[in-house]
Design an enzyme around this catalytic site. Sequence first.
Site, PDB file in Angstrom:
ATOM      1  N   GLY A   8     -14.190 -12.901  -0.368  1.00 56.81           N
ATOM      2  CA  GLY A   8     -15.268 -13.360  -1.249  1.00 56.81           C
ATOM      3  C   GLY A   8     -14.795 -13.597  -2.666  1.00 56.81           C
ATOM      4  O   GLY A   8     -15.584 -13.540  -3.620  1.00 56.81           O
ATOM      5  N   THR A  10     -14.048 -16.263  -4.113  1.00 56.52           N
ATOM      6  CA  THR A  10     -14.619 -17.480  -4.736  1.00 56.52           C
ATOM      7  C   THR A  10     -16.082 -17.282  -5.139  1.00 56.52           C
ATOM      8  O   THR A  10     -16.689 -18.183  -5.703  1.00 56.52           O
ATOM      9  CB  THR A  10     -14.513 -18.680  -3.774  1.00 56.52           C
ATOM     10  OG1 THR A  10     -15.159 -18.315  -2.537  1.00 56.52           O
ATOM     11  CG2 THR A  10     -13.066 -19.047  -3.495  1.00 56.52           C
ATOM     12  N   ASP A  13     -19.031 -12.136  -7.717  1.00 58.17           N
ATOM     13  CA  ASP A  13     -18.360 -10.853  -7.971  1.00 58.17           C
ATOM     14  C   ASP A  13     -16.855 -10.985  -7.815  1.00 58.17           C
ATOM     15  O   ASP A  13     -16.088 -10.403  -8.589  1.00 58.17           O
ATOM     16  CB  ASP A  13     -18.851  -9.785  -6.985  1.00 58.17           C
ATOM     17  CG  ASP A  13     -20.252  -9.316  -7.291  1.00 58.17           C
ATOM     18  OD1 ASP A  13     -20.941  -9.987  -8.080  1.00 58.17           O
ATOM     19  OD2 ASP A  13     -20.665  -8.279  -6.745  1.00 58.17           O
ATOM     20  N   TYR A 100     -25.326 -15.790  12.507  1.00 55.08           N
ATOM     21  CA  TYR A 100     -24.139 -16.026  11.677  1.00 55.08           C
ATOM     22  C   TYR A 100     -24.019 -14.921  10.622  1.00 55.08           C
ATOM     23  O   TYR A 100     -22.936 -14.388  10.361  1.00 55.08           O
ATOM     24  CB  TYR A 100     -24.223 -17.399  11.006  1.00 55.08           C
ATOM     25  CG  TYR A 100     -23.100 -17.628  10.030  1.00 55.08           C
ATOM     26  CD1 TYR A 100     -21.803 -17.829  10.482  1.00 55.08           C
ATOM     27  CD2 TYR A 100     -23.332 -17.604   8.655  1.00 55.08           C
ATOM     28  CE1 TYR A 100     -20.750 -18.001   9.589  1.00 55.08           C
ATOM     29  CE2 TYR A 100     -22.290 -17.776   7.749  1.00 55.08           C
ATOM     30  CZ  TYR A 100     -21.007 -17.972   8.226  1.00 55.08           C
ATOM     31  OH  TYR A 100     -19.973 -18.134   7.344  1.00 55.08           O
ATOM     32  N   THR A 132     -25.563  -2.702  -0.447  1.00 49.98           N
ATOM     33  CA  THR A 132     -26.624  -3.329  -1.238  1.00 49.98           C
ATOM     34  C   THR A 132     -27.919  -2.530  -1.273  1.00 49.98           C
ATOM     35  O   THR A 132     -28.259  -1.831  -0.305  1.00 49.98           O
ATOM     36  CB  THR A 132     -26.933  -4.730  -0.650  1.00 49.98           C
ATOM     37  OG1 THR A 132     -28.189  -5.194  -1.149  1.00 49.98           O
ATOM     38  CG2 THR A 132     -27.032  -4.718   0.867  1.00 49.98           C
ATOM     39  N   GLU A 134     -30.627  -3.797  -0.824  1.00 46.66           N
ATOM     40  CA  GLU A 134     -31.480  -4.338   0.245  1.00 46.66           C
ATOM     41  C   GLU A 134     -31.564  -3.366   1.429  1.00 46.66           C
ATOM     42  O   GLU A 134     -32.480  -3.463   2.242  1.00 46.66           O
ATOM     43  CB  GLU A 134     -30.950  -5.690   0.720  1.00 46.66           C
ATOM     44  CG  GLU A 134     -31.219  -6.840  -0.241  1.00 46.66           C
ATOM     45  CD  GLU A 134     -32.690  -7.161  -0.384  1.00 46.66           C
ATOM     46  OE1 GLU A 134     -33.326  -7.524   0.613  1.00 46.66           O
ATOM     47  OE2 GLU A 134     -33.217  -7.039  -1.508  1.00 46.66           O
ATOM     48  N   TYR A 156     -30.107 -10.078   6.875  1.00 46.02           N
ATOM     49  CA  TYR A 156     -29.013  -9.758   5.952  1.00 46.02           C
ATOM     50  C   TYR A 156     -28.901  -8.244   5.781  1.00 46.02           C
ATOM     51  O   TYR A 156     -27.823  -7.659   5.923  1.00 46.02           O
ATOM     52  CB  TYR A 156     -29.282 -10.427   4.594  1.00 46.02           C
ATOM     53  CG  TYR A 156     -28.430  -9.901   3.460  1.00 46.02           C
ATOM     54  CD1 TYR A 156     -27.107 -10.296   3.318  1.00 46.02           C
ATOM     55  CD2 TYR A 156     -28.957  -9.003   2.529  1.00 46.02           C
ATOM     56  CE1 TYR A 156     -26.315  -9.809   2.269  1.00 46.02           C
ATOM     57  CE2 TYR A 156     -28.186  -8.519   1.478  1.00 46.02           C
ATOM     58  CZ  TYR A 156     -26.864  -8.923   1.353  1.00 46.02           C
ATOM     59  OH  TYR A 156     -26.096  -8.441   0.326  1.00 46.02           O
ATOM     60  N   LYS A 160     -25.963  -5.637   6.846  1.00 42.91           N
ATOM     61  CA  LYS A 160     -25.296  -4.798   5.842  1.00 42.91           C
ATOM     62  C   LYS A 160     -25.447  -3.309   6.176  1.00 42.91           C
ATOM     63  O   LYS A 160     -24.639  -2.487   5.761  1.00 42.91           O
ATOM     64  CB  LYS A 160     -25.870  -5.091   4.449  1.00 42.91           C
ATOM     65  CG  LYS A 160     -25.373  -6.421   3.852  1.00 42.91           C
ATOM     66  CD  LYS A 160     -23.964  -6.274   3.287  1.00 42.91           C
ATOM     67  CE  LYS A 160     -23.521  -7.506   2.537  1.00 42.91           C
ATOM     68  NZ  LYS A 160     -22.203  -7.351   1.903  1.00 42.91           N
TER      69      LYS A 160
END
Length: 372
Positions: A8, A10, A13, A100, A132, A134, A156, A160
């Site tokens: 990650g 790109t 964070d 996905y 997270t 979340e 999501y 996670k």
Amino acid sequence: MKKALITGITGQDGSYLAEFLLEKGYEVHGLKRRASSFNTQRIDHIYQDPHEGNARLKLHYGDLTDSSNLTRILSEVRPDEVYNLGAQSHVAVSFEAPEYTADVDAMGTLRLLEAIRFLGLEKTTRFYQASTSELYGQVAEIPQSETTPFHPRSPYAVAKLYAYWITVNYREAYGLYACNGILFNHESPRRGETFVTRKITRGLAHIALGLEPCLYMGNIDSLRDWGHARDYVRMQWMMLQQEAPEDFVIATGVQYSVRQFIAWSAAELGISLEFSGAGVDEIATVTAIEGDKAPALKVGDVIMRIDPRYFRPAEVETLLGDPSRAKAKLGWEPEITVQQMCAEMVAGDLKEARRHALLKEHGMELPVSLEG
Ligand code: NDP
Ligand code: GDR
């Protein structure tokens, strides 16, 4: 020289973390996805030409859905630290692409951990997992700390949750130095354009210059604990420098509504707003403009409306973090307030909007407005 691998790199964070680690003298390796167009804008400023020798930033093509690729990169790099920041990170999109999202966010984490174990790196490589707020979803207590029970509310967050527990499991089962950073929302001028803060700062900057007519929003009653990404990546590194691995909540301990963030962003642009109506009929109307700061607007213009398409099938209404453990054990304090961050984001987006206004003036194509 210490070596770090960032998945990650790109993303928001990843770009701040890469900067931070390069400044600390690390050799930084990053996983970059193959795309049909350039996708390295956030790290172009720290790119180092491999032809010039001594480059300390190295990018590898790869993907969290590809075990053999991850294993090969890990075996070549043999990093001291792995930061797993790669993810399909948009909550609303995870309802559209749940399978996905699970593959990348849940299984991707397992693939990385298994590669570390398979290569016998579990005693030498430290692992950071981007967990997270979340996970708390439908919150069981306010504020949320490391001991608050989880109740994820999106594909999501469920993915996670798996990633969180598999990280704990590899720590307990194999003695891997592995930590979960349970990070609350953090933003910056590099935030993806379809997350709420950036959608607002970017949208209002364009509206102020007459490039877009109106901002269409979802649930603006939603409450979030927003910090600055630059403060939060420092913490990701700090977590891996302790003697023993532990999980930490990273948050500011203050929450605001999306509506409040809209009002702040407008004020940064010299626009005063009045919110009226309720539910899907709520609107924001311009009540005053400072000098000639928003040349395309006049008092009475409606610049925000609700569009139910941005409501989520299951919403996380409120999040407020308790960062006491991080403050006590790691001496961490956020340095940038949410208002300072909002001002920085608006300034960045105003610059971009001015560039777009110039393009328009010269009859050139403007990038289309983004959905999110
Ligand atoms: P971004 O969405 O900005 O960045 C996500 C990164 O993951 C990008 O580099 C993206 O690559 C990469 N990625 C996506 N899919 C894959 C894949 N299949 N294989 C490899 N890489 C992939 O997220 P942030 O920087 O905001 O967040 C970093 C991490 O922290 C994420 O895991 C996120 O879920 C988590 N998190 C974020 C919070 C926040 O408020 N920002 C709060 C808590 C956790 P590309 O650029 O090619 O799309
Ligand atoms: P979130 O961030 O879902 O908290 O996940 P986002 O900025 O997308 O939403 C925050 C809140 O704002 C409400 N909202 C809208 N959101 C978007 N994107 N667009 C809108 O038009 C809109 N209107 C209102 C949302 O409903 C929500 O309540 C982010 C991501 O970075 C995750 O990867 C990370 O794990 C969490 O933060 C912590």
